[in-house]
Scaffold this motif. Structure first.
Motif, PDB file in Angstrom:
ATOM      1  N   THR A 188      40.755 -62.611 -64.260  1.00  0.00           N
ATOM      2  CA  THR A 188      41.440 -63.380 -65.294  1.00  0.00           C
ATOM      3  C   THR A 188      41.104 -62.816 -66.685  1.00  0.00           C
ATOM      4  O   THR A 188      39.951 -62.500 -66.957  1.00  0.00           O
ATOM      5  CB  THR A 188      41.014 -64.860 -65.228  1.00  0.00           C
ATOM      6  OG1 THR A 188      41.033 -65.281 -63.866  1.00  0.00           O
ATOM      7  CG2 THR A 188      41.934 -65.744 -66.050  1.00  0.00           C
ATOM      8  N   THR A 189      42.112 -62.689 -67.521  1.00  0.00           N
ATOM      9  CA  THR A 189      41.910 -62.277 -68.906  1.00  0.00           C
ATOM     10  C   THR A 189      41.688 -63.536 -69.736  1.00  0.00           C
ATOM     11  O   THR A 189      42.481 -64.477 -69.669  1.00  0.00           O
ATOM     12  CB  THR A 189      43.151 -61.515 -69.416  1.00  0.00           C
ATOM     13  OG1 THR A 189      43.439 -60.448 -68.510  1.00  0.00           O
ATOM     14  CG2 THR A 189      42.936 -60.968 -70.818  1.00  0.00           C
ATOM     15  N   ILE A 190      40.576 -63.546 -70.502  1.00  0.00           N
ATOM     16  CA  ILE A 190      40.156 -64.801 -71.153  1.00  0.00           C
ATOM     17  C   ILE A 190      39.804 -64.570 -72.622  1.00  0.00           C
ATOM     18  O   ILE A 190      39.154 -63.578 -72.969  1.00  0.00           O
ATOM     19  CB  ILE A 190      38.911 -65.379 -70.423  1.00  0.00           C
ATOM     20  CG1 ILE A 190      39.231 -65.704 -68.959  1.00  0.00           C
ATOM     21  CG2 ILE A 190      38.369 -66.624 -71.134  1.00  0.00           C
ATOM     22  CD1 ILE A 190      38.014 -66.072 -68.111  1.00  0.00           C
ATOM     23  N   VAL A 191      40.225 -65.493 -73.481  1.00  0.00           N
ATOM     24  CA  VAL A 191      39.680 -65.578 -74.837  1.00  0.00           C
ATOM     25  C   VAL A 191      38.877 -66.871 -74.907  1.00  0.00           C
ATOM     26  O   VAL A 191      39.403 -67.949 -74.644  1.00  0.00           O
ATOM     27  CB  VAL A 191      40.770 -65.595 -75.931  1.00  0.00           C
ATOM     28  CG1 VAL A 191      40.120 -65.586 -77.317  1.00  0.00           C
ATOM     29  CG2 VAL A 191      41.711 -64.415 -75.780  1.00  0.00           C
ATOM     30  N   LEU A 192      37.606 -66.734 -75.235  1.00  0.00           N
ATOM     31  CA  LEU A 192      36.675 -67.856 -75.212  1.00  0.00           C
ATOM     32  C   LEU A 192      36.183 -68.118 -76.635  1.00  0.00           C
ATOM     33  O   LEU A 192      35.386 -67.350 -77.174  1.00  0.00           O
ATOM     34  CB  LEU A 192      35.500 -67.481 -74.301  1.00  0.00           C
ATOM     35  CG  LEU A 192      34.305 -68.411 -74.224  1.00  0.00           C
ATOM     36  CD1 LEU A 192      34.701 -69.777 -73.686  1.00  0.00           C
ATOM     37  CD2 LEU A 192      33.207 -67.800 -73.340  1.00  0.00           C
ATOM     38  N   ALA A 193      36.677 -69.188 -77.261  1.00  0.00           N
ATOM     39  CA  ALA A 193      36.191 -69.550 -78.598  1.00  0.00           C
ATOM     40  C   ALA A 193      34.911 -70.350 -78.449  1.00  0.00           C
ATOM     41  O   ALA A 193      34.849 -71.287 -77.650  1.00  0.00           O
ATOM     42  CB  ALA A 193      37.240 -70.374 -79.343  1.00  0.00           C
ATOM     43  N   GLU A 194      33.899 -69.983 -79.190  1.00  0.00           N
ATOM     44  CA  GLU A 194      32.584 -70.619 -79.054  1.00  0.00           C
ATOM     45  C   GLU A 194      31.817 -70.544 -80.365  1.00  0.00           C
ATOM     46  O   GLU A 194      31.954 -69.591 -81.125  1.00  0.00           O
ATOM     47  CB  GLU A 194      31.755 -69.879 -77.990  1.00  0.00           C
ATOM     48  CG  GLU A 194      31.823 -70.476 -76.601  1.00  0.00           C
ATOM     49  CD  GLU A 194      31.279 -71.898 -76.505  1.00  0.00           C
ATOM     50  OE1 GLU A 194      30.329 -72.242 -77.235  1.00  0.00           O
ATOM     51  OE2 GLU A 194      31.824 -72.668 -75.702  1.00  0.00           O
ATOM     52  N   GLN A 195      30.970 -71.543 -80.607  1.00  0.00           N
ATOM     53  CA  GLN A 195      30.003 -71.427 -81.703  1.00  0.00           C
ATOM     54  C   GLN A 195      28.719 -70.806 -81.190  1.00  0.00           C
ATOM     55  O   GLN A 195      27.939 -70.251 -81.955  1.00  0.00           O
ATOM     56  CB  GLN A 195      29.648 -72.821 -82.243  1.00  0.00           C
ATOM     57  CG  GLN A 195      30.765 -73.475 -82.993  1.00  0.00           C
ATOM     58  CD  GLN A 195      30.272 -74.654 -83.808  1.00  0.00           C
ATOM     59  OE1 GLN A 195      29.156 -74.647 -84.328  1.00  0.00           O
ATOM     60  NE2 GLN A 195      31.111 -75.656 -83.944  1.00  0.00           N
ATOM     61  N   ASN A 196      28.518 -70.925 -79.886  1.00  0.00           N
ATOM     62  CA  ASN A 196      27.237 -70.624 -79.277  1.00  0.00           C
ATOM     63  C   ASN A 196      27.236 -69.219 -78.649  1.00  0.00           C
ATOM     64  O   ASN A 196      27.810 -68.995 -77.584  1.00  0.00           O
ATOM     65  CB  ASN A 196      26.989 -71.702 -78.207  1.00  0.00           C
ATOM     66  CG  ASN A 196      25.634 -71.577 -77.561  1.00  0.00           C
ATOM     67  OD1 ASN A 196      24.967 -70.549 -77.684  1.00  0.00           O
ATOM     68  ND2 ASN A 196      25.233 -72.625 -76.865  1.00  0.00           N
ATOM     69  N   LEU A 197      26.597 -68.287 -79.333  1.00  0.00           N
ATOM     70  CA  LEU A 197      26.506 -66.914 -78.826  1.00  0.00           C
ATOM     71  C   LEU A 197      25.808 -66.888 -77.471  1.00  0.00           C
ATOM     72  O   LEU A 197      26.218 -66.173 -76.562  1.00  0.00           O
ATOM     73  CB  LEU A 197      25.754 -66.027 -79.827  1.00  0.00           C
ATOM     74  CG  LEU A 197      25.385 -64.625 -79.339  1.00  0.00           C
ATOM     75  CD1 LEU A 197      26.625 -63.790 -79.041  1.00  0.00           C
ATOM     76  CD2 LEU A 197      24.507 -63.910 -80.374  1.00  0.00           C
ATOM     77  N   HIS A 198      24.768 -67.677 -77.353  1.00  0.00           N
ATOM     78  CA  HIS A 198      23.983 -67.683 -76.121  1.00  0.00           C
ATOM     79  C   HIS A 198      24.848 -67.985 -74.896  1.00  0.00           C
ATOM     80  O   HIS A 198      24.732 -67.344 -73.861  1.00  0.00           O
ATOM     81  CB  HIS A 198      22.840 -68.695 -76.240  1.00  0.00           C
ATOM     82  CG  HIS A 198      21.900 -68.635 -75.094  1.00  0.00           C
ATOM     83  ND1 HIS A 198      20.976 -67.623 -74.942  1.00  0.00           N
ATOM     84  CD2 HIS A 198      21.778 -69.438 -74.004  1.00  0.00           C
ATOM     85  CE1 HIS A 198      20.314 -67.811 -73.821  1.00  0.00           C
ATOM     86  NE2 HIS A 198      20.773 -68.907 -73.234  1.00  0.00           N
TER      87      HIS A 198
END
Ligand SMILES: Nc1ncnc2c1ncn2[C@@H]1O[C@H](COP(=O)(O)OP(=O)(O)OP(=O)(O)O)[C@@H](O)[C@H]1O
Ligand SMILES: [Mg+2]
Length: 237
Positions: A188-198
């Motif tokens: 699956t091709t995914i764009v994951l928006a996150e504040q958390n780098l970890h």
């Protein structure tokens, strides 16, 4: 050569008279997970919404497999292959889990039929025993799983996940992480928006860092993790 599934170029977005995205650019390659990282208010959700056609952009381009989708209504963009899981989830509270999934069935843009109800339940085992439960009776984490399942039912070419771990208990954050890991393993091709780098470290291949509505870093997630200066300046780590 890498094939870009989704490419954003020079996107300017305004809310009323105030500009919030400034020449935002990014690209996502087939089969990769791209992390879109940035602090609170950086413009992650605005970028996701502009890609999904939920809000309009004033300038720039959004290309899906090289074809412009900018300016099309969100249902057309969904049909063209962008599966959007918004941060506010938007499940149907009065429909059962199963009906929430069934209502979202559609073949992919090239007739792909990869995701059946059975396969979604396999991928999201937590949902199967809840199939008759009303959407409104689910916990936050269960709702998050359902929203991802619903997006998969549409056989997307690229999945946009807007802060899927936000506000969830640690055990559910772990489950969402496992789910993303499994999805990328099946291509699956995914764009994951996150504040958390970890959270993104074991999951993403590359990262774009966004600050004040502009992309300020692009590289592999490892390069980002090794860059103390960028992390200090633009991320809450
Ligand atoms: N509907 C709106 N009207 C006006 N300004 C908005 C609206 N939505 C967001 N903004 C502003 O646009 C900027 C970018 O917001 P956005 O929601 O894209 O950030 P974000 O990176 O997703 O933040 P968070 O991590 O908190 O979800 C912020 O300054 C925000 O206050
Ligand atoms: Mg957001």
């Amino acid at each position: 050569m890498h094939e870009d599934v989704l490419k954003v170029q020079g996107l300017d977005v305004f809310y009323g008279t105030s500009q919030v995205l400034f020449k935002m650019s990014l690209s996502v390659r087939k089969g990769e997970t791209l992390a879109l990282l940035g602090r609170n208010g950086a413009g992650k959700s605005t970028t996701m919404k502009a890609m999904a056609g939920v809000i309009a952009a004033r300038r720039g381009e959004v290309l899906l497999h090289g074809k412009s989708v900018l300016g099309q209504p969100s249902h057309r963009i969904a049909r063209a292959g962008i599966g959007f899981v918004p941060e506010d989830r938007q499940i149907f509270p009065d429909l059962s889990v199963e009906d929430n999934l069934l209502i979202a069935i559609k073949p992919g843009v090239n007739g792909e039929n990869d995701w059946s109800l059975e396969r979604v339940y396999d991928m999201l085992p937590l949902l199967a025993p809840l199939k008759d439960r009303l959407g409104g009776q689910l916990s936050g984490g269960e709702q998050q799983m359902l929203t991802v399942g619903r997006a998969l039912m549409g056989n997307p070419n690229v999945l946009l996940l807007d802060e899927p771990s936000e506000g969830l208990a640690p055990i559910m954050v772990q489950k969402i992480g496992d789910l993303i890991d499994t999805l990328r393993k099946v291509g699956t091709t995914i764009v994951l928006a996150e504040q958390n780098l970890h959270f993104c470290l074991g999951l993403a291949d590359r990262a774009v860092v966004i600050d004040k509505g502009a992309d300020v870093f692009v590289g592999t997630i490892r390069e980002l993790n090794a860059d103390e200066d960028i992390k200090q300046r633009y991320l809450s780590v």
